[in-house]
Design a protein around this motif. Structure first.
Motif, mmCIF file in Angstrom:
data_model
loop_
_atom_site.group_PDB
_atom_site.id
_atom_site.type_symbol
_atom_site.label_atom_id
_atom_site.label_comp_id
_atom_site.label_asym_id
_atom_site.label_seq_id
_atom_site.Cartn_x
_atom_site.Cartn_y
_atom_site.Cartn_z
ATOM 1 N N VAL A 31 0.876 -1.166 0.000
ATOM 2 C CA VAL A 31 0.000 0.000 0.000
ATOM 3 C C VAL A 31 0.914 1.217 0.000
ATOM 4 C CG1 VAL A 31 -1.656 1.316 1.371
ATOM 5 C CG2 VAL A 31 -1.871 -1.176 1.203
ATOM 6 N N LEU A 32 0.633 2.174 -0.865
ATOM 7 C CA LEU A 32 1.421 3.402 -0.934
ATOM 8 C C LEU A 32 0.542 4.560 -0.509
ATOM 9 C CD1 LEU A 32 2.719 1.357 -3.042
ATOM 10 C CD2 LEU A 32 3.735 3.372 -4.024
ATOM 11 N N ILE A 33 1.009 5.324 0.451
ATOM 12 C CA ILE A 33 0.246 6.444 1.011
ATOM 13 C C ILE A 33 0.842 7.756 0.513
ATOM 14 C CG2 ILE A 33 -0.391 7.649 3.140
ATOM 15 C CD1 ILE A 33 -1.720 4.938 2.929
ATOM 16 N N ARG A 34 -0.044 8.670 0.132
ATOM 17 C CA ARG A 34 0.350 10.033 -0.178
ATOM 18 C C ARG A 34 -0.620 10.961 0.533
ATOM 19 N NH1 ARG A 34 3.882 7.333 -1.454
ATOM 20 N NH2 ARG A 34 5.236 7.475 -3.260
ATOM 21 N N THR A 62 4.020 7.699 -11.629
ATOM 22 C CA THR A 62 4.349 6.461 -10.932
ATOM 23 C C THR A 62 4.802 6.841 -9.538
ATOM 24 O OG1 THR A 62 4.959 5.326 -12.966
ATOM 25 C CG2 THR A 62 5.851 4.427 -10.914
ATOM 26 N N PHE A 63 4.125 6.269 -8.541
ATOM 27 C CA PHE A 63 4.469 6.517 -7.146
ATOM 28 C C PHE A 63 5.331 5.364 -6.648
ATOM 29 C CE2 PHE A 63 0.454 8.766 -7.801
ATOM 30 C CZ PHE A 63 0.786 10.021 -7.333
ATOM 31 N N PHE A 64 6.400 5.706 -5.906
ATOM 32 C CA PHE A 64 7.326 4.708 -5.383
ATOM 33 C C PHE A 64 7.035 4.427 -3.914
ATOM 34 C CE2 PHE A 64 9.955 7.219 -8.491
ATOM 35 C CZ PHE A 64 9.937 6.264 -9.504
ATOM 36 N N THR A 85 12.385 11.057 -5.269
ATOM 37 C CA THR A 85 12.405 9.775 -4.564
ATOM 38 C C THR A 85 10.995 9.255 -4.323
ATOM 39 O OG1 THR A 85 12.435 10.854 -2.400
ATOM 40 C CG2 THR A 85 14.574 10.298 -3.388
ATOM 41 N N ARG A 86 9.977 10.092 -4.543
ATOM 42 C CA ARG A 86 8.587 9.720 -4.269
ATOM 43 C C ARG A 86 7.767 9.416 -5.515
ATOM 44 N NH1 ARG A 86 6.781 8.280 0.415
ATOM 45 N NH2 ARG A 86 5.019 9.661 0.573
ATOM 46 N N THR A 115 3.145 2.087 -8.069
ATOM 47 C CA THR A 115 1.803 2.136 -8.650
ATOM 48 C C THR A 115 1.752 3.321 -9.590
ATOM 49 O OG1 THR A 115 -0.573 2.062 -8.205
ATOM 50 C CG2 THR A 115 0.749 3.489 -6.774
ATOM 51 N N THR A 116 1.109 3.136 -10.717
ATOM 52 C CA THR A 116 1.054 4.180 -11.734
ATOM 53 C C THR A 116 -0.393 4.589 -11.963
ATOM 54 O OG1 THR A 116 3.048 3.329 -12.793
ATOM 55 C CG2 THR A 116 1.639 4.765 -14.126
#
Length: 147
Positions: A31-34, A62-64, A85-86, A115-116
């Motif tokens: 899971v990627l949080i922003r 694209t989120f890293f 980096t994000r 995730t893109t």
């Protein structure tokens, strides 16, 4: 998905959500949080300038998952317009490089914990978050009917 939380540690939220998705729904993966402020800053940076998303010009972010320094990706038919980096913002000419090829190249270069999303999706998410945080007030008449 967007939500609010009293938890402020991003890694804790990511871990807990990942475990819940896997345990409760059988959905594997990270899971990627922003945060809202991160998305607002990205939008304000205007990484795509005046370009517009269309059939042959694909604007994507694209989120890293990690915060490691990234190397630029050399991909014919694609232009990197923003890299931190994000996240990575890329303009792809779909006539020269189909989306599936771009996704494979991104995973090969940066791993599977990415995730893109299209730029339009990022804009829509932020718009929805703002509407949810500050819903517009509706006028009602004396009978309680929204106008």
């Amino acid at each position: 998905m967007f939500f609010s939380s009293g938890e402020t540690d991003e890694q804790t939220i990511e871990r807990d959500m990942s475990e819940a998705l896997r345990g409760e729904l059988g959905i594997p993966g990270p899971v990627l949080i922003r945060s809202q402020s991160e998305l607002e800053a990205l939008l304000a940076a205007r990484p795509f300038g005046n370009r517009t998303h269309g059939q042959t010009t694909y604007l994507s972010v694209t989120f890293f998952a990690d915060r490691m320094k990234k190397t630029e990706l050399n991909l014919p038919g694609a232009e990197i317009v923003h890299l931190t980096t994000r996240e990575l913002c890329i303009v792809t000419n779909t006539e020269k490089n189909p989306g599936s090829d771009v996704m494979r190249a991104l995973q090969k270069a940066y791993g599977k914990h990415i995730t893109t999303r299209t730029w339009r999706t990022v804009e829509r998410i932020l718009k929805k978050v703002k509407e949810t945080n500050h819903p517009p007030e509706k006028a009602t008449n004396h009978k309680g009917v929204k106008q």
